[in-house]
Design a protein around this motif. Structure first.
Motif, PDB file in Angstrom:
ATOM      1  N   SER A 150       0.772  -1.212   0.193  1.00  0.00           N
ATOM      2  CA  SER A 150      -0.005   0.083  -0.242  1.00  0.00           C
ATOM      3  C   SER A 150       0.912   1.141  -0.232  1.00  0.00           C
ATOM      4  O   SER A 150       2.037   1.225   0.402  1.00  0.00           O
ATOM      5  N   ILE A 151       0.292   2.322  -0.406  1.00  0.00           N
ATOM      6  CA  ILE A 151       0.997   3.606  -0.377  1.00  0.00           C
ATOM      7  C   ILE A 151       0.041   4.619   0.577  1.00  0.00           C
ATOM      8  O   ILE A 151      -1.156   4.397   0.673  1.00  0.00           O
ATOM      9  N   LYS A 152       0.781   5.736   0.868  1.00  0.00           N
ATOM     10  CA  LYS A 152      -0.029   6.924   1.542  1.00  0.00           C
ATOM     11  C   LYS A 152      -0.478   7.884   0.572  1.00  0.00           C
ATOM     12  O   LYS A 152       0.421   8.143  -0.264  1.00  0.00           O
ATOM     13  N   VAL A 153      -1.621   8.129   0.374  1.00  0.00           N
ATOM     14  CA  VAL A 153      -2.280   9.200  -0.473  1.00  0.00           C
ATOM     15  C   VAL A 153      -2.736  10.258   0.241  1.00  0.00           C
ATOM     16  O   VAL A 153      -3.625  10.098   0.995  1.00  0.00           O
ATOM     17  N   LEU A 154      -2.263  11.523   0.021  1.00  0.00           N
ATOM     18  CA  LEU A 154      -2.866  12.657   0.490  1.00  0.00           C
ATOM     19  C   LEU A 154      -3.399  13.440  -0.917  1.00  0.00           C
ATOM     20  O   LEU A 154      -2.984  13.830  -1.590  1.00  0.00           O
ATOM     21  N   GLY A 155      -4.823  13.711  -0.533  1.00  0.00           N
ATOM     22  CA  GLY A 155      -5.406  14.436  -1.984  1.00  0.00           C
ATOM     23  C   GLY A 155      -6.812  14.330  -1.784  1.00  0.00           C
ATOM     24  O   GLY A 155      -7.611  13.896  -0.595  1.00  0.00           O
ATOM     25  N   PRO A 156      -7.390  14.855  -2.735  1.00  0.00           N
ATOM     26  CA  PRO A 156      -7.147  15.634  -3.938  1.00  0.00           C
ATOM     27  C   PRO A 156      -6.685  16.760  -3.716  1.00  0.00           C
ATOM     28  O   PRO A 156      -7.306  17.604  -2.730  1.00  0.00           O
ATOM     29  N   LEU A 157      -5.522  17.462  -4.155  1.00  0.00           N
ATOM     30  CA  LEU A 157      -4.819  18.780  -4.096  1.00  0.00           C
ATOM     31  C   LEU A 157      -5.103  19.634  -5.303  1.00  0.00           C
ATOM     32  O   LEU A 157      -5.099  19.193  -6.307  1.00  0.00           O
ATOM     33  N   GLY A 158      -4.914  20.956  -5.201  1.00  0.00           N
ATOM     34  CA  GLY A 158      -4.904  21.825  -6.058  1.00  0.00           C
ATOM     35  C   GLY A 158      -6.031  22.059  -6.794  1.00  0.00           C
ATOM     36  O   GLY A 158      -7.259  21.545  -6.646  1.00  0.00           O
ATOM     37  N   HIS A 159      -6.099  23.179  -7.736  1.00  0.00           N
ATOM     38  CA  HIS A 159      -7.054  23.652  -8.709  1.00  0.00           C
ATOM     39  C   HIS A 159      -6.923  22.923 -10.153  1.00  0.00           C
ATOM     40  O   HIS A 159      -5.692  23.053 -10.709  1.00  0.00           O
ATOM     41  N   GLY A 160      -7.787  22.312 -10.677  1.00  0.00           N
ATOM     42  CA  GLY A 160      -7.847  21.440 -11.805  1.00  0.00           C
ATOM     43  C   GLY A 160      -8.204  22.235 -12.943  1.00  0.00           C
ATOM     44  O   GLY A 160      -8.435  23.419 -13.312  1.00  0.00           O
ATOM     45  N   LEU A 175       5.628  27.349   1.221  1.00  0.00           N
ATOM     46  CA  LEU A 175       5.791  28.431   0.031  1.00  0.00           C
ATOM     47  C   LEU A 175       6.976  27.866  -1.068  1.00  0.00           C
ATOM     48  O   LEU A 175       7.588  28.732  -1.743  1.00  0.00           O
ATOM     49  N   SER A 176       7.430  26.645  -0.795  1.00  0.00           N
ATOM     50  CA  SER A 176       8.514  26.054  -1.685  1.00  0.00           C
ATOM     51  C   SER A 176       7.981  26.236  -3.344  1.00  0.00           C
ATOM     52  O   SER A 176       8.682  26.115  -4.193  1.00  0.00           O
ATOM     53  N   CYS A 177       6.601  26.384  -3.437  1.00  0.00           N
ATOM     54  CA  CYS A 177       6.395  26.200  -4.821  1.00  0.00           C
ATOM     55  C   CYS A 177       6.029  27.766  -5.439  1.00  0.00           C
ATOM     56  O   CYS A 177       5.033  27.532  -6.555  1.00  0.00           O
ATOM     57  N   SER A 178       6.221  28.720  -4.801  1.00  0.00           N
ATOM     58  CA  SER A 178       5.790  29.978  -5.016  1.00  0.00           C
ATOM     59  C   SER A 178       6.112  30.444  -6.328  1.00  0.00           C
ATOM     60  O   SER A 178       7.465  30.277  -6.758  1.00  0.00           O
ATOM     61  N   ILE A 179       5.234  31.002  -7.082  1.00  0.00           N
ATOM     62  CA  ILE A 179       5.634  31.771  -8.317  1.00  0.00           C
ATOM     63  C   ILE A 179       5.061  33.201  -8.512  1.00  0.00           C
ATOM     64  O   ILE A 179       4.098  33.509  -7.789  1.00  0.00           O
ATOM     65  N   SER A 238      -1.163  38.102 -11.292  1.00  0.00           N
ATOM     66  CA  SER A 238      -1.936  38.652 -10.261  1.00  0.00           C
ATOM     67  C   SER A 238      -1.298  38.360  -8.880  1.00  0.00           C
ATOM     68  O   SER A 238      -2.105  38.189  -7.766  1.00  0.00           O
ATOM     69  N   GLY A 239       0.054  38.459  -8.996  1.00  0.00           N
ATOM     70  CA  GLY A 239       0.668  38.357  -7.591  1.00  0.00           C
ATOM     71  C   GLY A 239       1.386  37.371  -7.418  1.00  0.00           C
ATOM     72  O   GLY A 239       1.434  36.195  -8.181  1.00  0.00           O
ATOM     73  N   ARG A 240       2.040  37.084  -6.113  1.00  0.00           N
ATOM     74  CA  ARG A 240       2.666  35.642  -5.726  1.00  0.00           C
ATOM     75  C   ARG A 240       1.671  34.649  -5.597  1.00  0.00           C
ATOM     76  O   ARG A 240       0.545  34.849  -4.836  1.00  0.00           O
ATOM     77  N   ARG A 241       1.656  33.464  -6.410  1.00  0.00           N
ATOM     78  CA  ARG A 241       0.789  32.378  -6.339  1.00  0.00           C
ATOM     79  C   ARG A 241       1.625  31.388  -5.852  1.00  0.00           C
ATOM     80  O   ARG A 241       2.677  31.090  -6.165  1.00  0.00           O
ATOM     81  N   LYS A 242       0.878  30.160  -5.213  1.00  0.00           N
ATOM     82  CA  LYS A 242       1.443  28.893  -4.823  1.00  0.00           C
ATOM     83  C   LYS A 242       0.880  27.858  -5.913  1.00  0.00           C
ATOM     84  O   LYS A 242      -0.414  27.709  -6.078  1.00  0.00           O
ATOM     85  N   VAL A 243       1.787  27.054  -6.586  1.00  0.00           N
ATOM     86  CA  VAL A 243       1.469  26.028  -7.744  1.00  0.00           C
ATOM     87  C   VAL A 243       0.623  24.899  -7.034  1.00  0.00           C
ATOM     88  O   VAL A 243      -0.522  24.404  -7.758  1.00  0.00           O
ATOM     89  N   CYS A 244       0.858  24.624  -5.714  1.00  0.00           N
ATOM     90  CA  CYS A 244       0.177  23.590  -5.146  1.00  0.00           C
ATOM     91  C   CYS A 244      -1.270  23.854  -4.766  1.00  0.00           C
ATOM     92  O   CYS A 244      -2.109  22.936  -4.745  1.00  0.00           O
ATOM     93  N   LYS A 245      -1.330  25.139  -4.545  1.00  0.00           N
ATOM     94  CA  LYS A 245      -2.976  25.437  -3.912  1.00  0.00           C
ATOM     95  C   LYS A 245      -3.470  26.232  -4.947  1.00  0.00           C
ATOM     96  O   LYS A 245      -4.745  26.080  -5.053  1.00  0.00           O
ATOM     97  N   ASP A 246      -2.990  27.194  -5.529  1.00  0.00           N
ATOM     98  CA  ASP A 246      -3.599  28.134  -6.188  1.00  0.00           C
ATOM     99  C   ASP A 246      -3.737  27.401  -7.794  1.00  0.00           C
ATOM    100  O   ASP A 246      -4.555  27.863  -8.442  1.00  0.00           O
ATOM    101  N   GLY A 247      -2.871  26.566  -8.054  1.00  0.00           N
ATOM    102  CA  GLY A 247      -2.543  25.737  -9.240  1.00  0.00           C
ATOM    103  C   GLY A 247      -2.805  24.432  -8.961  1.00  0.00           C
ATOM    104  O   GLY A 247      -3.490  24.158  -8.087  1.00  0.00           O
ATOM    105  N   PRO A 248      -2.186  23.619  -9.680  1.00  0.00           N
ATOM    106  CA  PRO A 248      -1.208  23.620 -10.507  1.00  0.00           C
ATOM    107  C   PRO A 248      -1.631  24.416 -11.958  1.00  0.00           C
ATOM    108  O   PRO A 248      -0.914  24.632 -12.869  1.00  0.00           O
TER     109      PRO A 248
END
Ligand code: FES
Length: 274
Positions: free
Chosen positions: A108-118, A247-251, A255-265
């Motif tokens: 088995s694997i550990k799975v966290l999700g679903p994450l982000g904005h599709g 914040l490791s995925c910030s770009i 429209s300003g600073r966004r996080k790829v994991c949460k505002d994206g991908p």
């Protein structure tokens, strides 16, 4: 989605006592299939994620290896809200994905999700444009759209014919598969951008959805901008938490600073500074 399907999903969610937006679960693996050299499709049972997952979202997959939990973000290639199965297609690219490829049904694997904005799913006539592993989340988009009576076209590019095993996976879900290869071993010789302008001029696509190498998405976005066609892209960044906390995925975006994991991908292409 038909009314009946909506009701069925709602019934299942109710039966589970309601499902939170994201969950962290232990998911038993039911299959691990080699698709081509170094590329695998893993299917695990994770109904609480599969019921909610939308195309373009991702999961953080964890493997217990020597007591350490290695987490890797992977796009969702399929989510079946009937069986609760979740499929991930990945390429071995390091220690974590190598360890993932060595797991067998019953592990088995550990799975966290679903994450982000599709991806956008309310669309009339989309064209999916993908290269490499970027075709994995597009596969779920194609299947989802087809299930909701919208057939997308797909334009896929790769270095050689061998990389385009994807055509078999997409064929039941799309209305036309267009292929380019760098060496001309299949389809048109060149890149997706070699044929994209003509395809967009000859058809009435209302949205281009691109996922793949960043240079490909940059060039696809530029063509769409020039022809006045809406475009969205799915970005990939190194991720830590996957939850918007580290914040490791910030770009920087329009429209300003966004996080790829949460505002994206997934972002509208015109927002992104490539
Ligand atoms: Fe931590 Fe995005 S990965 S904020």
């Amino acid at each position: 989605m038909t009314l009946r399907e909506e009701k069925t999903t709602a019934e299942k969610v109710a039966a589970l006592g309601g499902i939170p937006a994201k969950v962290d679960v232990e998911a038993p693996i039911i299959s691990q299939e080699r698709l081509t050299d170094g590329v695998y499709r893993l299917t695990a049972v994770a109904p609480s994620i599969a019921l909610r997952a939308m195309p373009g979202q991702f999961v953080q997959v964890g493997i217990n290896k020597s007591g350490t939990l290695l987490r890797r973000p992977l796009g969702i290639a399929a989510a079946d809200n009937g069986t609760g199965n979740l499929s991930l297609i990945y390429r071995i690219a390091g220690k974590g994905t190598l360890a993932l490829s060595q797991l067998k049904p019953g592990d088995s694997i550990k799975v966290l999700g679903p994450l982000g904005h599709g991806f956008t799913t309310k669309v009339q006539k989309p064209l999916l444009v993908g290269g490499g592993m970027g075709l994995s989340p597009l596969l779920y988009e194609a299947e989802y759209l087809q299930r909701h009576r919208c057939n997308a076209g797909v334009l896929m590019g790769g270095r050689t014919e061998q990389e385009l095993f994807w055509r078999q996976l997409f064929k039941d879900y799309v209305n036309g598969i267009h292929i380019t290869t760098d060496d001309g071993s299949l389809g048109t010789k060149g890149f997706v951008t070699t044929v994209l302008p003509e395809m967009l001029q000859d058809n009435d696509y209302d949205l281009v959805i691109a996922c793949g190498p960043e240079i490909m998405m940059k060039n696809v976005a530029a063509i769409c901008r020039e022809l006045g066609i809406a475009c969205e892209v799915s970005l990939e960044r190194r991720m830590g938490c996957g939850l918007g906390a580290c914040l490791s995925c910030s770009i920087d975006t329009l429209s300003g600073r966004r996080k790829v994991c949460k505002d994206g991908p997934v972002f509208p292409a015109e927002e992104v500074f490539f």
